[in-house]
Design a protein around this motif. Structure first.
Motif, PDB file in Angstrom:
ATOM      1  N   ALA A  96       1.035  -1.011   0.128  1.00 53.02           N
ATOM      2  CA  ALA A  96       0.134   0.018   0.044  1.00 53.02           C
ATOM      3  C   ALA A  96       0.740   1.384   0.250  1.00 53.02           C
ATOM      4  O   ALA A  96       0.365   1.943  -0.643  1.00 53.02           O
ATOM      5  CB  ALA A  96      -0.922  -0.155   1.341  1.00 53.02           C
ATOM      6  N   LYS A  97       1.855   1.254   0.876  1.00 56.93           N
ATOM      7  CA  LYS A  97       2.971   2.320   0.825  1.00 56.93           C
ATOM      8  C   LYS A  97       3.701   2.543  -0.669  1.00 56.93           C
ATOM      9  O   LYS A  97       3.950   3.718  -0.915  1.00 56.93           O
ATOM     10  CB  LYS A  97       4.053   2.088   1.887  1.00 56.93           C
ATOM     11  CG  LYS A  97       3.526   2.404   3.325  1.00 56.93           C
ATOM     12  CD  LYS A  97       4.756   2.168   4.373  1.00 56.93           C
ATOM     13  CE  LYS A  97       4.421   1.088   4.871  1.00 56.93           C
ATOM     14  NZ  LYS A  97       5.523   0.361   5.764  1.00 56.93           N
ATOM     15  N   ALA A  98       4.035   1.313  -1.212  1.00 58.50           N
ATOM     16  CA  ALA A  98       4.582   1.550  -2.565  1.00 58.50           C
ATOM     17  C   ALA A  98       3.473   2.252  -3.714  1.00 58.50           C
ATOM     18  O   ALA A  98       3.592   2.872  -4.477  1.00 58.50           O
ATOM     19  CB  ALA A  98       5.109   0.231  -3.066  1.00 58.50           C
ATOM     20  N   LYS A  99       2.209   1.791  -3.648  1.00 59.51           N
ATOM     21  CA  LYS A  99       1.195   2.322  -4.532  1.00 59.51           C
ATOM     22  C   LYS A  99       1.081   3.836  -4.379  1.00 59.51           C
ATOM     23  O   LYS A  99       1.054   4.693  -4.888  1.00 59.51           O
ATOM     24  CB  LYS A  99      -0.129   1.483  -4.104  1.00 59.51           C
ATOM     25  CG  LYS A  99      -1.036   1.381  -5.011  1.00 59.51           C
ATOM     26  CD  LYS A  99      -1.095   1.045  -6.161  1.00 59.51           C
ATOM     27  CE  LYS A  99      -1.955   0.083  -6.798  1.00 59.51           C
ATOM     28  NZ  LYS A  99      -1.495  -0.727  -8.220  1.00 59.51           N
ATOM     29  N   GLU A 100       0.956   4.153  -2.920  1.00 63.29           N
ATOM     30  CA  GLU A 100       1.032   5.537  -2.595  1.00 63.29           C
ATOM     31  C   GLU A 100       2.158   6.412  -3.068  1.00 63.29           C
ATOM     32  O   GLU A 100       1.976   7.588  -3.478  1.00 63.29           O
ATOM     33  CB  GLU A 100       0.640   5.883  -1.079  1.00 63.29           C
ATOM     34  CG  GLU A 100       0.184   7.264  -0.680  1.00 63.29           C
ATOM     35  CD  GLU A 100       0.469   7.430   1.009  1.00 63.29           C
ATOM     36  OE1 GLU A 100       0.338   6.238   1.796  1.00 63.29           O
ATOM     37  OE2 GLU A 100       0.607   8.467   1.376  1.00 63.29           O
ATOM     38  N   LEU A 101       3.173   5.693  -2.867  1.00 59.20           N
ATOM     39  CA  LEU A 101       4.558   6.526  -3.129  1.00 59.20           C
ATOM     40  C   LEU A 101       4.438   6.679  -4.904  1.00 59.20           C
ATOM     41  O   LEU A 101       4.803   7.712  -5.513  1.00 59.20           O
ATOM     42  CB  LEU A 101       5.609   5.553  -2.863  1.00 59.20           C
ATOM     43  CG  LEU A 101       6.999   6.011  -3.251  1.00 59.20           C
ATOM     44  CD1 LEU A 101       7.399   7.498  -2.413  1.00 59.20           C
ATOM     45  CD2 LEU A 101       7.967   5.180  -2.860  1.00 59.20           C
ATOM     46  N   ALA A 102       4.074   5.861  -5.430  1.00 58.78           N
ATOM     47  CA  ALA A 102       3.999   5.587  -6.948  1.00 58.78           C
ATOM     48  C   ALA A 102       3.122   6.765  -7.449  1.00 58.78           C
ATOM     49  O   ALA A 102       3.261   7.562  -8.293  1.00 58.78           O
ATOM     50  CB  ALA A 102       3.523   4.361  -7.495  1.00 58.78           C
ATOM     51  N   PHE A 103       1.765   6.645  -6.868  1.00 55.59           N
ATOM     52  CA  PHE A 103       0.860   7.811  -7.534  1.00 55.59           C
ATOM     53  C   PHE A 103       1.278   9.321  -7.061  1.00 55.59           C
ATOM     54  O   PHE A 103       1.110  10.134  -7.948  1.00 55.59           O
ATOM     55  CB  PHE A 103      -0.399   7.668  -6.726  1.00 55.59           C
ATOM     56  CG  PHE A 103      -1.420   6.613  -7.401  1.00 55.59           C
ATOM     57  CD1 PHE A 103      -1.963   7.077  -8.558  1.00 55.59           C
ATOM     58  CD2 PHE A 103      -1.434   5.398  -7.000  1.00 55.59           C
ATOM     59  CE1 PHE A 103      -2.817   6.320  -9.183  1.00 55.59           C
ATOM     60  CE2 PHE A 103      -2.408   4.634  -7.804  1.00 55.59           C
ATOM     61  CZ  PHE A 103      -3.064   4.911  -8.754  1.00 55.59           C
ATOM     62  N   GLY A 104       1.910   9.367  -5.928  1.00 54.09           N
ATOM     63  CA  GLY A 104       2.587  10.925  -5.696  1.00 54.09           C
ATOM     64  C   GLY A 104       3.577  11.160  -6.733  1.00 54.09           C
ATOM     65  O   GLY A 104       3.773  12.236  -7.064  1.00 54.09           O
ATOM     66  N   LEU A 105       4.640  10.292  -6.909  1.00 56.49           N
ATOM     67  CA  LEU A 105       5.641  10.576  -7.895  1.00 56.49           C
ATOM     68  C   LEU A 105       5.278  10.905  -9.262  1.00 56.49           C
ATOM     69  O   LEU A 105       5.761  11.583  -9.934  1.00 56.49           O
ATOM     70  CB  LEU A 105       6.686   9.355  -7.981  1.00 56.49           C
ATOM     71  CG  LEU A 105       7.334   9.126  -6.677  1.00 56.49           C
ATOM     72  CD1 LEU A 105       8.306   7.749  -6.682  1.00 56.49           C
ATOM     73  CD2 LEU A 105       8.350  10.184  -6.344  1.00 56.49           C
ATOM     74  N   THR A 138       9.586   0.033  -0.521  1.00 62.79           N
ATOM     75  CA  THR A 138       8.828   0.206   0.817  1.00 62.79           C
ATOM     76  C   THR A 138       9.311  -0.942   1.631  1.00 62.79           C
ATOM     77  O   THR A 138       9.404  -2.129   0.963  1.00 62.79           O
ATOM     78  CB  THR A 138       7.565   0.649   0.554  1.00 62.79           C
ATOM     79  OG1 THR A 138       7.024  -0.441   0.013  1.00 62.79           O
ATOM     80  CG2 THR A 138       7.387   1.849  -0.277  1.00 62.79           C
ATOM     81  N   HIS A 139       9.199  -0.877   2.839  1.00 64.54           N
ATOM     82  CA  HIS A 139       9.247  -1.849   3.890  1.00 64.54           C
ATOM     83  C   HIS A 139       9.038  -1.614   5.196  1.00 64.54           C
ATOM     84  O   HIS A 139       8.476  -0.395   5.524  1.00 64.54           O
ATOM     85  CB  HIS A 139      10.657  -2.218   4.055  1.00 64.54           C
ATOM     86  CG  HIS A 139      11.767  -1.053   4.134  1.00 64.54           C
ATOM     87  ND1 HIS A 139      11.956  -0.635   5.163  1.00 64.54           N
ATOM     88  CD2 HIS A 139      12.467  -0.352   3.148  1.00 64.54           C
ATOM     89  CE1 HIS A 139      12.867   0.448   5.124  1.00 64.54           C
ATOM     90  NE2 HIS A 139      12.986   0.534   3.861  1.00 64.54           N
TER      91      HIS A 139
END
Ligand code: TLP
Length: 371
Positions: free
Chosen positions: A287-296, A350-351
């Motif tokens: 979920a954190k990776a998805k959020e990061l990807a949308f932000g970027l 993310t981790h």
């Protein structure tokens, strides 16, 4: 805002009387998105390590190592398992046991075994690689692509001795190979008498993303290497699983390579917790990776399709930003964010040690670095 000293990561705080203070960040305060290998053992892992029952594993007498191996074999529904020092050691032992010198190994061009294991397959196993650049951005090969490269060996060509897959595919952006595609490859390879090894460094991430079990994803493969020290959070170690005969042979190669680790139960204890407890929280990393990807993706010049992010790895192209990956990573570092660059891309992973707010901070820092 105050200028930081040369390359020192810093953060800024307004003190009581409105005075601005600049602090240097310690490494532990950085938002470290370079890899999930940087995860630190949890307090539970440290406690389990301190209390671990141990024995001499070279005599097969370490009860904690034995328990870890038994559990890994059960979870993957394979006959046997072997605890090894690292993912690289597990992969290289698998290549050694499955092949004979002079064989060719079919492998995707962006895989870890081919690119990042320092040519060890040539040194230890005497094999050559036949690399295929997968047509899919995910990096996952189809049987059609593999079949075209298989050779039975004759006066002019080396025989295909092994097919290596990687799930998730690290430099394919943490992409997942589904059970059906894997089964298709393994069944067809078996018809040709060729074994299939899966580099499953992040196979639990794949299983969580597909909402299935690791055994489902790896059932028809001859061997799997799984890392305990990545998203699962153990400090050290990997496990190799496969048939009893394969593991017996792998055991000899582990010893030859100096991997007989004596009272290894100390680290296997953390590995057991990683295996049993960690998979259930991997969806948080995804979920954190998805959020990061949308932000970027919302930032100018950054190319990534956030919908393609399935697990904990985010790879994006920065060619259109007018800055090199190295310049961007240096800039991020000065703002307390660590990432790794390659070609025209940057990878962020993310981790568990990435907090919920860290994702927003990282995106914000990227915004500042790009201006
Ligand atoms: N990958 C590391 C780097 O070496 C690139 C990382 O940060 O992702 N297979 C795969 C798919 C891997 O990603 C890695 C490590 C390994 C094997 C090797 O594992 P170790 O580091 O335990 O030897």
């Amino acid at each position: 805002m105050p200028t930081p000293t040369k390359s020192a990561p810093f953060f800024v705080r307004k003190a009581k009387r409105g005075k601005i203070q600049v602090f240097r960040l310690r490494n532990s305060q950085m938002i470290d998105l370079r890899s999930d290998t940087v995860t630190k053992p949890t307090p539970e892992m440290r406690a389990a390590m301190a209390a671990a029952e141990v024995g001499d594993d070279v005599y097969g007498e370490d009860p904690t190592v034995n328990r870890l191996q038994e559990r890994a074999a059960e979870v993957f529904e394979k006959e046997a398992a072997l605890f090894v020092a690292s993912g690289t050691m597990g992969n290289q032992i698998a290549v050694k046991v499955h092949t004979r010198p002079g064989d060719e190994v079919i492998i995707e061009a962006r895989t870890h075994i081919y690119n990042y294991e320092l040519g060890m397959a040539g040194i230890l196993s005497g094999v050559t690689f036949r690399t295929i650049r997968s047509e899919a951005a995910s990096g996952h090969l189809t049987w059609k692509e593999i079949a075209a490269a298989c050779r039975s060996g004759d006066d002019h060509s080396a025989p295909t001795g092994l097919i290596c897959l990687e799930n998730t595919h690290n430099f394919g952006g943490g992409s997942v190979m589904n059970a059906e595609q894997c089964r298709d490859i393994c069944e067809n390879a078996a018809k040709l008498g060729v074994s299939v090894h899966i580099d499953g460094a992040r196979i639990f991430n794949a299983a969580v993303a597909m909402d299935t079990g690791v055994a489902e994803l790896t059932r028809y493969a001859d061997s799997v290497q799984l890392c305990l020290s990545k998203g699962l959070g153990a400090p050290v170690g990997s496990v190799l699983v496969g048939s009893r005969d394969f593991i017996n042979e792998a055991h000899l190669w582990r010893k030859r390579l100096g991997g007989g680790m004596r009272q290894a139960g100390i680290i296997a204890a953390a590995g057991l917790l990683a295996l049993e407890d960690s998979p259930e929280r991997l969806h948080e990393d995804h979920a954190k990776a998805k959020e990061l990807a949308f932000g970027l993706a919302s930032l100018p010049g950054i190319a990534i399709d956030p919908k393609s992010v399935m697990t904990n790895i985010v790879i994006f192209d920065v060619a259109e930003t007018g800055k090199s990956p190295a310049q961007i990573c240096d800039g991020l570092k000065r703002h307390g964010v660590l990432a790794s660059g390659f070609d025209t891309s940057i990878r962020m992973v993310t981790h568990r040690d990435i907090g919920q707010n860290d994702v927003g901070v990282a995106v914000n820092m990227m915004k500042q670095v790009l201006v």
